[in-house]
Design a protein around this motif. Structure first.
Motif, mmCIF file in Angstrom:
data_model
loop_
_atom_site.group_PDB
_atom_site.id
_atom_site.type_symbol
_atom_site.label_atom_id
_atom_site.label_comp_id
_atom_site.label_asym_id
_atom_site.label_seq_id
_atom_site.Cartn_x
_atom_site.Cartn_y
_atom_site.Cartn_z
ATOM 1 N N GLU A 84 0.827 -1.213 0.000
ATOM 2 C CA GLU A 84 0.000 0.000 0.000
ATOM 3 C C GLU A 84 0.859 1.259 0.000
ATOM 4 O OE1 GLU A 84 -2.956 -0.271 3.103
ATOM 5 O OE2 GLU A 84 -3.772 -2.117 2.253
ATOM 6 N N GLY A 85 1.952 1.196 -0.771
ATOM 7 C CA GLY A 85 2.835 2.339 -0.943
ATOM 8 C C GLY A 85 3.898 2.511 0.125
ATOM 9 N N CYS A 86 3.842 1.723 1.159
ATOM 10 C CA CYS A 86 4.778 1.878 2.281
ATOM 11 C C CYS A 86 6.228 1.636 1.878
ATOM 12 C CB CYS A 86 4.388 0.944 3.418
ATOM 13 S SG CYS A 86 5.549 0.933 4.782
ATOM 14 N N CYS A 87 6.480 0.611 1.100
ATOM 15 C CA CYS A 87 7.858 0.205 0.808
ATOM 16 C C CYS A 87 8.195 0.223 -0.673
ATOM 17 C CB CYS A 87 8.114 -1.191 1.364
ATOM 18 S SG CYS A 87 7.976 -1.272 3.144
ATOM 19 N N ALA A 88 7.504 1.029 -1.430
ATOM 20 C CA ALA A 88 7.765 1.076 -2.868
ATOM 21 C C ALA A 88 9.131 1.702 -3.126
ATOM 22 C CB ALA A 88 6.679 1.876 -3.574
ATOM 23 N N PRO A 89 10.028 0.946 -3.764
ATOM 24 C CA PRO A 89 11.340 1.525 -4.059
ATOM 25 C C PRO A 89 11.240 2.545 -5.189
ATOM 26 C CG PRO A 89 11.171 -0.685 -4.982
ATOM 27 C CD PRO A 89 9.906 -0.431 -4.220
ATOM 28 N N THR A 90 12.057 3.561 -5.113
ATOM 29 C CA THR A 90 12.139 4.521 -6.212
ATOM 30 C C THR A 90 12.994 3.900 -7.305
ATOM 31 O OG1 THR A 90 14.152 5.529 -5.344
ATOM 32 C CG2 THR A 90 12.051 6.485 -4.618
ATOM 33 N N GLU A 91 12.939 4.474 -8.485
ATOM 34 C CA GLU A 91 13.751 3.980 -9.583
ATOM 35 C C GLU A 91 15.231 4.060 -9.216
ATOM 36 O OE1 GLU A 91 14.300 5.148 -14.183
ATOM 37 O OE2 GLU A 91 12.231 5.105 -13.448
ATOM 38 N N GLY A 92 15.614 5.147 -8.558
ATOM 39 C CA GLY A 92 17.007 5.324 -8.143
ATOM 40 C C GLY A 92 17.442 4.341 -7.080
ATOM 41 N N GLY A 93 16.490 3.807 -6.324
ATOM 42 C CA GLY A 93 16.812 2.822 -5.296
ATOM 43 C C GLY A 93 16.675 1.392 -5.781
ATOM 44 N N LEU A 94 15.812 1.171 -6.766
ATOM 45 C CA LEU A 94 15.535 -0.177 -7.242
ATOM 46 C C LEU A 94 16.709 -0.791 -7.998
ATOM 47 C CD1 LEU A 94 13.553 -2.539 -7.778
ATOM 48 C CD2 LEU A 94 12.876 -1.310 -9.860
ATOM 49 N N TYR A 95 17.239 -0.069 -8.967
ATOM 50 C CA TYR A 95 18.234 -0.672 -9.856
ATOM 51 C C TYR A 95 19.554 -1.015 -9.167
ATOM 52 C CZ TYR A 95 14.802 -0.107 -13.431
ATOM 53 O OH TYR A 95 13.647 -0.216 -14.155
ATOM 54 N N PRO A 96 20.038 -0.229 -8.218
ATOM 55 C CA PRO A 96 21.233 -0.681 -7.485
ATOM 56 C C PRO A 96 20.982 -1.984 -6.705
ATOM 57 C CG PRO A 96 20.938 1.674 -7.203
ATOM 58 C CD PRO A 96 19.705 1.162 -7.892
ATOM 59 N N VAL A 97 19.780 -2.137 -6.150
ATOM 60 C CA VAL A 97 19.449 -3.368 -5.426
ATOM 61 C C VAL A 97 19.394 -4.540 -6.402
ATOM 62 C CG1 VAL A 97 17.655 -4.559 -4.081
ATOM 63 C CG2 VAL A 97 18.255 -2.192 -3.543
ATOM 64 N N LEU A 98 18.735 -4.351 -7.545
ATOM 65 C CA LEU A 98 18.665 -5.418 -8.540
ATOM 66 C C LEU A 98 20.058 -5.795 -9.038
ATOM 67 C CD1 LEU A 98 15.522 -4.308 -10.566
ATOM 68 C CD2 LEU A 98 15.719 -6.311 -9.060
ATOM 69 N N ARG A 99 20.902 -4.813 -9.233
ATOM 70 C CA ARG A 99 22.286 -5.070 -9.670
ATOM 71 C C ARG A 99 23.024 -5.890 -8.606
ATOM 72 N NH1 ARG A 99 24.071 -0.019 -10.133
ATOM 73 N NH2 ARG A 99 22.489 0.286 -11.619
ATOM 74 N N GLU A 100 22.857 -5.508 -7.347
ATOM 75 C CA GLU A 100 23.479 -6.252 -6.241
ATOM 76 C C GLU A 100 22.943 -7.683 -6.198
ATOM 77 O OE1 GLU A 100 23.114 -6.417 -1.441
ATOM 78 O OE2 GLU A 100 23.035 -4.428 -2.346
ATOM 79 N N PHE A 101 21.629 -7.837 -6.321
ATOM 80 C CA PHE A 101 21.029 -9.174 -6.326
ATOM 81 C C PHE A 101 21.563 -10.007 -7.486
ATOM 82 C CE2 PHE A 101 16.770 -8.047 -3.984
ATOM 83 C CZ PHE A 101 17.473 -7.909 -2.791
ATOM 84 N N GLU A 102 21.725 -9.378 -8.643
ATOM 85 C CA GLU A 102 22.237 -10.098 -9.807
ATOM 86 C C GLU A 102 23.692 -10.511 -9.594
ATOM 87 O OE1 GLU A 102 22.258 -9.711 -14.664
ATOM 88 O OE2 GLU A 102 22.008 -7.891 -13.486
ATOM 89 N N GLU A 103 24.507 -9.602 -9.076
ATOM 90 C CA GLU A 103 25.922 -9.897 -8.822
ATOM 91 C C GLU A 103 26.091 -11.026 -7.820
ATOM 92 O OE1 GLU A 103 27.494 -6.115 -7.612
ATOM 93 O OE2 GLU A 103 27.513 -5.335 -9.660
ATOM 94 N N ASN A 104 25.121 -11.187 -6.930
ATOM 95 C CA ASN A 104 25.193 -12.226 -5.908
ATOM 96 C C ASN A 104 24.375 -13.470 -6.237
ATOM 97 O OD1 ASN A 104 26.861 -11.170 -3.517
ATOM 98 N ND2 ASN A 104 25.628 -9.413 -4.150
#
Length: 116
Positions: free
Chosen positions: A45-65
């Motif tokens: 319900e909007g509480c934890c929606a990542p911003t575009e600037g926050g999403l892609y670094p996390v996805l990159r980290e997840f991919e690297e790991n």
């Protein structure tokens, strides 16, 4: 003074929980970045929606790991990256679920205690 503001604590909680919810929505199906953001926003319900600037670094980290894989797909003339959870990512989500459940138990027990 920052420790007394709701914004400070909300930021910390949201930053950690958004990682959890990114894994959660990818458990269901492969998604591109915008879809991930929208699914997390709807789920929380909007509480934890990542911003575009926050999403892609996390996805990159997840991919690297090794938690997610990324495939570039053509959508008309546009390219977009579609992310999928790996087996390792599924195990990480299951572990995170247990950790958050335990933390939530402690938090709920403490905030319901009289005397505060």
């Amino acid at each position: 003074m920052k420790y007394e503001t709701e914004e400070y604590w909300n930021g910390l909680v949201r930053m950690s929980l958004s990682r959890f919810f990114i894994l959660r929505v990818l458990c269901c199906r492969s998604l591109h970045g915008y879809e991930i953001t929208k699914e997390v926003a709807a789920l929380t319900e909007g509480c934890c929606a990542p911003t575009e600037g926050g999403l892609y670094p996390v996805l990159r980290e997840f991919e690297e790991n090794g938690l997610v894989t990324c495939v570039t797909e053509l959508n008309g003339k546009r390219e977009r990256k579609v992310y999928s959870l790996t087996e390792k990512g599924t195990r990480a989500y299951e572990t995170a679920s247990k950790a958050w459940m335990k933390a939530a138990e402690y938090i709920l027990a403490e905030v319901s205690r009289p005397g505060l």
